[in-house]
Scaffold this motif. Structure first.
Motif, PDB file in Angstrom:
ATOM      1  N   ALA A  81      -4.590   2.764  -1.874  1.00  0.00           N
ATOM      2  CA  ALA A  81      -5.033   2.324  -1.029  1.00  0.00           C
ATOM      3  C   ALA A  81      -6.504   2.675  -1.139  1.00  0.00           C
ATOM      4  O   ALA A  81      -7.565   1.696   0.186  1.00  0.00           O
ATOM      5  CB  ALA A  81      -4.833   3.593   0.121  1.00  0.00           C
ATOM      6  N   VAL A 122       0.960  -1.502   0.066  1.00  0.00           N
ATOM      7  CA  VAL A 122       0.500   0.143  -0.300  1.00  0.00           C
ATOM      8  C   VAL A 122       0.995   1.175  -0.052  1.00  0.00           C
ATOM      9  O   VAL A 122       1.554   1.670   0.903  1.00  0.00           O
ATOM     10  CB  VAL A 122      -0.853   0.523   1.009  1.00  0.00           C
ATOM     11  CG1 VAL A 122      -1.324   1.483   1.068  1.00  0.00           C
ATOM     12  CG2 VAL A 122      -2.015  -1.314   1.315  1.00  0.00           C
ATOM     13  N   CYS A 166      -9.770   1.807   3.751  1.00  0.00           N
ATOM     14  CA  CYS A 166      -8.797   0.522   3.622  1.00  0.00           C
ATOM     15  C   CYS A 166      -7.969   0.058   4.922  1.00  0.00           C
ATOM     16  O   CYS A 166      -7.700  -0.620   5.130  1.00  0.00           O
ATOM     17  CB  CYS A 166      -7.531   1.721   2.815  1.00  0.00           C
ATOM     18  SG  CYS A 166      -5.879   0.544   2.921  1.00  0.00           S
ATOM     19  N   HIS A 216      -7.646   7.254   3.677  1.00  0.00           N
ATOM     20  CA  HIS A 216      -8.472   6.289   2.945  1.00  0.00           C
ATOM     21  C   HIS A 216      -9.078   5.821   4.659  1.00  0.00           C
ATOM     22  O   HIS A 216      -8.862   3.791   4.455  1.00  0.00           O
ATOM     23  CB  HIS A 216      -8.056   5.228   2.475  1.00  0.00           C
ATOM     24  CG  HIS A 216      -7.448   6.514   1.218  1.00  0.00           C
ATOM     25  ND1 HIS A 216      -7.976   6.044   0.411  1.00  0.00           N
ATOM     26  CD2 HIS A 216      -6.088   7.128   1.059  1.00  0.00           C
ATOM     27  CE1 HIS A 216      -7.493   6.972  -0.681  1.00  0.00           C
ATOM     28  NE2 HIS A 216      -6.574   7.442  -0.404  1.00  0.00           N
ATOM     29  N   VAL A 274      -7.863  -0.879  -1.788  1.00  0.00           N
ATOM     30  CA  VAL A 274      -7.666  -2.115  -0.418  1.00  0.00           C
ATOM     31  C   VAL A 274      -9.828  -2.532  -0.843  1.00  0.00           C
ATOM     32  O   VAL A 274      -9.449  -3.133  -0.814  1.00  0.00           O
ATOM     33  CB  VAL A 274      -7.396  -1.425   0.484  1.00  0.00           C
ATOM     34  CG1 VAL A 274      -6.977  -2.299   1.582  1.00  0.00           C
ATOM     35  CG2 VAL A 274      -5.408  -1.558  -0.113  1.00  0.00           C
TER      36      VAL A 274
END
Ligand code: SF4
Length: 404
Positions: free
Chosen positions: A69, A63, A106, A103, A72
């Motif tokens: 991100a 990542v 994520c 994020h 994901v």
């Protein structure tokens, strides 16, 4: 899946990562890492699935960018839609604190964060950014691996240890300082994470080097100094035979001493090679050490001047590939199948004996022998195969044996 505890497994706390447990009494877990661009959610999900189906019990993904991100959560959804429950681990360097801030989906979708204390910034920023990462782990209730790597060692810490060493009347060699810095980086980061509120049983440590003996020494010392579960891996192990042998040499010594709770074999795939090879090598190491069983054992002789052709070697490798290919289904439908053994032997010298000792075995004819291949099931000769269809017929018999 069968597991055998090593004679003297090091005691470690159990860390729960999604549906998988690492450490405690759990069997040593095999994990792997994708090499796709994480921003490409479809390709990454497909590779995660391939690795998981090959037996990877956790899969790490890089990542490293906003796009990665953002991808994901989709990767996780796609993997789950394929019916796979494999924890995804986010590998963060340099900007993990920013990516997790921007994020949250994520941060939630990942089952564990990998943090490299050498790559979270320098000086005061390092402390702040490390703290941010740990705060996310606490907020989302995620375990972390504090993954130290000698190629990206914390330069502030190394500089401090070198300064202190220079003041000593008998300074240590640079390799000794590097060794100390690796351990100190892992242990002090874990201490800091706990001070910041992360529970003791949410931390896994790793301390990777590329030299076999250096790695063994580092993990032995680390194992003696803490009870965090340890992730083993020889970093930059290399390609092909070299990478496999070096990883096997290093990890086998440690695992046999009871050190190590999860392993990753860092192989550089040959051009066009399968990423899943690292999973199979990891499984083979654990299976060879008698610690776990993943795939039925194929007993094949090396061949010699008595073999009439290399046909039996082809058959042995065909059977091995056949078994590996069946395992994702058989593992679910026929528990215990991984404990069986299949013998493929080249002549009458050891063929019947090994075949009788296996669950199912075939003794191919050596040169000058009658061109027939007796098959033994649970120690009894059941049928004799001949002609061009031996391979197909034997595979059908193996399948039938498993199903029955
Ligand atoms: Fe050679 Fe026969 Fe032994 Fe295989 S079983 S290595 S062919 S002697």
């Amino acid at each position: 899946m069968t597991s055998v505890a090593p004679k003297h497994r090091r005691k470690s706390v159990a860390v729960h990562i999604g549906s998988v447990t690492v450490g405690g009494d759990a069997p040593v877990v095999v994990q792997s890492m994708t090499n796709t661009d994480t921003a490409d959610a479809l390709r990454t999900a497909i590779q995660v699935a391939e690795l998981a189906r090959a037996g990877s019990e956790m899969v790490r993904i890089t990542v490293n960018t906003e796009e990665a991100a953002a991808a994901v959560p989709e990767i996780r959804e796609r993997v789950e839609a394929m019916g796979l429950d494999v924890p995804l681990i986010g590998d963060f360097h340099f900007n993990g604190h920013k990516l997790l801030t921007k994020h949250p989906a994520c941060a939630e979708a990942l089952a564990k964060y990998r943090i490299n204390p050498g790559n979270v910034g320098r000086g005061k920023k390092r402390d702040e950014q490390f703290a941010q990462m740990i705060e996310f782990a606490c907020r989302y209730d995620k375990p972390v691996r504090i993954g130290v790597n000698w190629g990206s060692l914390d330069q502030d810490l190394l500089a401090r240890l070198l300064d202190e060493n220079a003041q000593q009347s008998q300074p240590k060699a640079l390799e000794e300082i590097t060794h100390d810095a690796l351990l100190e980086s892992a242990l002090s980061s874990a201490r800091r994470a706990e001070e910041l509120g992360l529970e003791h049983d949410r931390i896994i440590l790793s301390c990777k080097l590329s030299g076999v003996q250096d790695l063994i020494r580092a993990y032995r010392d680390l194992a003696a100094l803490c009870d965090y579960p340890l992730h083993l891996g020889l970093t930059e192990a290399g390609m092909g035979t070299k990478g496999i042998v070096a990883s096997t040499a290093a990890l086998s010594v440690l695992l046999d001493e009871g050190i190590g709770d999860t392993i990753r074999i860092s192989l550089t795939p040959e051009p066009g090679g399968q990423r899943t090879q690292e999973v199979l090598v990891g499984q083979e190491i654990l299976q060879s050490l008698g610690m776990r069983s993943f795939t039925p054992r194929v007993i094949a002789c090396p061949g010699c001047g008595r073999t009439s052709s290399d046909y039996f070697q082809h058959l042995a490798s065909e059977i091995q590939e056949f078994l590996v290919a069946q395992m994702p289904v058989w593992r679910a439908t026929h528990p215990g199948v991984e404990d069986m053994s299949v013998a493929v032997m080249g002549c009458v010298v050891n063929g019947p004996g090994e075949s009788r000792n296996a669950n199912i075995g075939i003794s191919l004819p050596g040169s000058g022998e009658t061109p027939v291949a007796p098959v033994y099931v649970d120690g009894e000769k059941t049928v004799t195969l001949k002609g061009d269809t031996i391979a197909a017929e034997f595979k059908a018999l193996v399948k039938q044996y498993v199903q029955e």
